[in-house]
Design an enzyme around this catalytic site. Structure first.
Site, PDB file in Angstrom:
ATOM      1  N   HIS A 134       0.871  -1.176   0.000  1.00 25.45           N
ATOM      2  CA  HIS A 134       0.000   0.000   0.000  1.00 25.45           C
ATOM      3  C   HIS A 134       0.911   1.230   0.000  1.00 25.45           C
ATOM      4  CE1 HIS A 134      -2.797   2.975   1.741  1.00 25.45           C
ATOM      5  NE2 HIS A 134      -3.790   2.157   1.436  1.00 25.45           N
ATOM      6  N   ASP A 211       2.726  -4.537   8.069  1.00 25.71           N
ATOM      7  CA  ASP A 211       1.545  -3.690   7.925  1.00 25.71           C
ATOM      8  C   ASP A 211       0.317  -4.601   8.052  1.00 25.71           C
ATOM      9  OD1 ASP A 211      -0.667  -2.379   6.977  1.00 25.71           O
ATOM     10  OD2 ASP A 211       0.249  -1.676   5.119  1.00 25.71           O
ATOM     11  N   GLN A 214      -4.829  -4.935   7.023  1.00 23.97           N
ATOM     12  CA  GLN A 214      -5.848  -5.854   6.488  1.00 23.97           C
ATOM     13  C   GLN A 214      -5.789  -7.231   7.133  1.00 23.97           C
ATOM     14  OE1 GLN A 214      -8.209  -4.886   4.504  1.00 23.97           O
ATOM     15  NE2 GLN A 214      -7.400  -2.919   3.817  1.00 23.97           N
ATOM     16  N   LYS A 237     -10.883  -0.116  10.408  1.00 22.48           N
ATOM     17  CA  LYS A 237     -11.054  -1.299   9.567  1.00 22.48           C
ATOM     18  C   LYS A 237     -11.472  -2.504  10.400  1.00 22.48           C
ATOM     19  CE  LYS A 237      -7.450   0.219   6.355  1.00 22.48           C
ATOM     20  NZ  LYS A 237      -8.153   0.588   5.131  1.00 22.48           N
ATOM     21  N   CYS A 375      -4.796   2.470  -3.671  1.00 20.47           N
ATOM     22  CA  CYS A 375      -3.559   2.988  -3.067  1.00 20.47           C
ATOM     23  C   CYS A 375      -2.430   1.968  -3.170  1.00 20.47           C
ATOM     24  CB  CYS A 375      -3.760   3.390  -1.607  1.00 20.47           C
ATOM     25  SG  CYS A 375      -4.895   4.740  -1.405  1.00 20.47           S
TER      26      CYS A 375
HETATM   27  N1  PMP Z   1      -2.017  -0.501   4.657  1.00 22.98           N
HETATM   28  C1  PMP Z   1      -3.001  -1.232   4.105  1.00 22.98           C
HETATM   29  C2  PMP Z   1      -2.731  -2.634   3.709  1.00 22.98           C
HETATM   30  C3  PMP Z   1      -4.264  -0.685   3.936  1.00 22.98           C
HETATM   31  O1  PMP Z   1      -5.234  -1.421   3.394  1.00 22.98           O
HETATM   32  C4  PMP Z   1      -4.503   0.636   4.359  1.00 22.98           C
HETATM   33  C5  PMP Z   1      -5.859   1.278   4.184  1.00 22.98           C
HETATM   34  N2  PMP Z   1      -6.427   1.066   2.929  1.00 22.98           N
HETATM   35  C6  PMP Z   1      -3.443   1.349   4.932  1.00 22.98           C
HETATM   36  C7  PMP Z   1      -2.216   0.746   5.066  1.00 22.98           C
HETATM   37  C8  PMP Z   1      -3.622   2.743   5.424  1.00 22.98           C
HETATM   38  O2  PMP Z   1      -4.496   2.748   6.505  1.00 22.98           O
HETATM   39  P1  PMP Z   1      -5.042   4.118   7.117  1.00 22.98           P
HETATM   40  O3  PMP Z   1      -5.620   4.874   5.944  1.00 22.98           O
HETATM   41  O4  PMP Z   1      -6.081   3.684   8.086  1.00 22.98           O
HETATM   42  O5  PMP Z   1      -3.905   4.825   7.728  1.00 22.98           O
END
Ligand code: PMP
Length: 417
Positions: A134, A211, A214, A237, A375
């Site tokens: 991401h 990270d 998910q 999430k 993203c």
């Molecule tokens: N890492 C992953 C794998 C994500 O799916 C996301 C959110 N789509 C993020 C980081 C960023 O998370 P946040 O926008 O809550 O900071």
């Protein structure tokens, strides 16, 4: 009105139809159709129990934390700090001081990149990321690399959407200072072997950040078992509120790291000659935090625990398997990401239909999916697609939701025939 106890009767198996009733948002009509919410990867829905807990805090408990001598402030502090203990247990951390409050995964990764990076990275050092990261786990590393002269190396991904572990082993070197990897890919659904990745990195003397944005909402997390040095996730999430997240870090590593942001709460003593800092974790938590959101995350964790993360994981695997089975029969649909180890995400494309048309038309039928690059532009480029349609599932989804998605896709296809 009182604080809400979460208690769901388990009688052997969990009644997920009943659990769905905890989510008032799911019972509404969108564009004249009952809502089918399949955008949980972006943000999950909040059960009434958590919403009530937030409401109770705002009505009866609100006060600033860590500062006041008065009762309300002490109560707010106790409730807010309780979340640290709940998260410690939720991810099996050794100490509650290893749980740092942030505003989300993005903030957590920026904290590590800036603080750990400024302490440990020097010219020519290497940071290993993967092609499926991401942007939140790419850009902060690029920024610190630019400042320190460190170099980013990228693990390639194969056609199924799995990491090339041989390539990873070859990338590891004495110069590797950090391996930062997504646990479950938000674009492909691939579940990466976090423990194996960590073991290999440690053999090379590198630190590891996982990270978990998910993964934490969907499976049991045991940071001691993975043995990673950092683990990050976001409250919104996992049935919690926005604006709050967690950075787990090993205490001995956090203790060495300098603060990332300065201000109130993160200090020990301040003078114009010299300022000293608070201890871990508080030295990383400057200013008034999102108190309600922190308490809300504690409540969300209670809620998830009352179902059981193992039950949640089992349910979601069943739904993903059902979804894949149904979708693979749809003419012209091509999956992006077909790992054997996948969780909660199904991403797909049609050659003749742009993902944004698919998303817009599905929305007309009350079906919420995400379309775009999620993203994660590098991995979409790897698969030569500008965008996918992504259905991301949660335990409160049902097979009927997937049936509605498949019917919706057939409806969209009829416009393009
Ligand atoms: N890492 C992953 C794998 C994500 O799916 C996301 C959110 N789509 C993020 C980081 C960023 O998370 P946040 O926008 O809550 O900071």
């Amino acid at each position: 009105m009182s604080k809400v106890d979460v208690s769901i009767s388990k009688a052997g198996t969990v009644d997920f139809d009943k659990i769905r009733e905890d989510f008032p948002v799911l019972s509404q009509q969108v564009n004249g159709h009952p809502l089918v919410y399949l955008d949980n990867g972006a943000s999950s829905q909040m059960p009434a129990q958590v919403a009530d807990r937030l409401d109770y805090y705002h009505r009866f408990e609100h006060s600033n934390v860590h500062r006041g001598i008065h009762t309300l402030s002490q109560q707010a502090t106790d409730e807010y700090e309780l979340t640290r203990k709940k998260i410690q247990a939720f991810i099996n951390a050794r100490h509650s001081e290893e749980i740092i409050y942030t505003t989300g995964t993005t903030d957590s990764i920026n904290l590590v990149a800036n603080s750990f990076g400024s302490l440990h990275f020097k010219e020519g050092d290497e940071i290993i990321l993967s092609q499926m990261e991401h942007h939140a786990n790419i850009v902060p590393w690029q920024m610190i690399a630019e400042r320190t002269g460190a170099i980013i190396k990228v693990i390639p991904v194969d056609d199924r959407g799995d990491l090339d572990m041989e390539a990873y082993k070859n990338l590891l070197a004495d110069k590797t200072k950090m391996v930062a990897i997504i646990h479950v890919s938000n674009a492909l659904g691939t579940v990466n072997p976090a423990k194996e990745i960590t073991d290999l990195a440690h053999e090379s003397g590198a630190a590891v950040l996982i990270d978990g944005a998910q993964s934490a909402p969907h499976q049991v997390i045991d940071v001691q078992d993975i043995d990673c040095d950092f683990f990050t996730f976001s409250a919104h999430k996992m049935c919690g509120p926005t604006g709050f997240g967690i950075l787990y870090g090993k205490k001995e590593i956090l203790d060495e790291m300098p603060p990332y942001r300065g201000g109130g709460d993160m200090i020990d003593k301040v003078s114009f000659e010299e300022t000293t800092y608070n201890v871990t974790p508080f030295k990383f938590e400057a200013g008034t935090p999102p108190i309600a959101a922190g308490i809300g995350l504690g409540s969300a964790v209670d809620y998830l625990n009352s179902i059981g993360m193992d039950e949640i994981s089992r349910r979601e695997h069943e739904l993903v398997a059902y979804g894949v089975e149904r979708l693979k029969r749809v003419d012209g649909l091509r999956f992006i990401g077909e790992s054997e180890n996948r969780a909660s995400v199904i991403s797909f494309v049609f050659d003749e239909i742009h993902a944004s048309d698919m998303g817009t038309l599905l929305d007309k039928r009350g079906i919420a999916v995400r379309t775009g690059h999620h993203c994660a532009q590098p991995i979409l480029r790897r698969f030569n697609v500008p965008a996918t349609t992504r259905a991301s599932l949660s335990f409160y989804n049902s097979k009927e939701d997937i049936d509605r998605l498949v019917d919706g896709i057939e409806y969209v296809k009829s416009f393009f025939e």
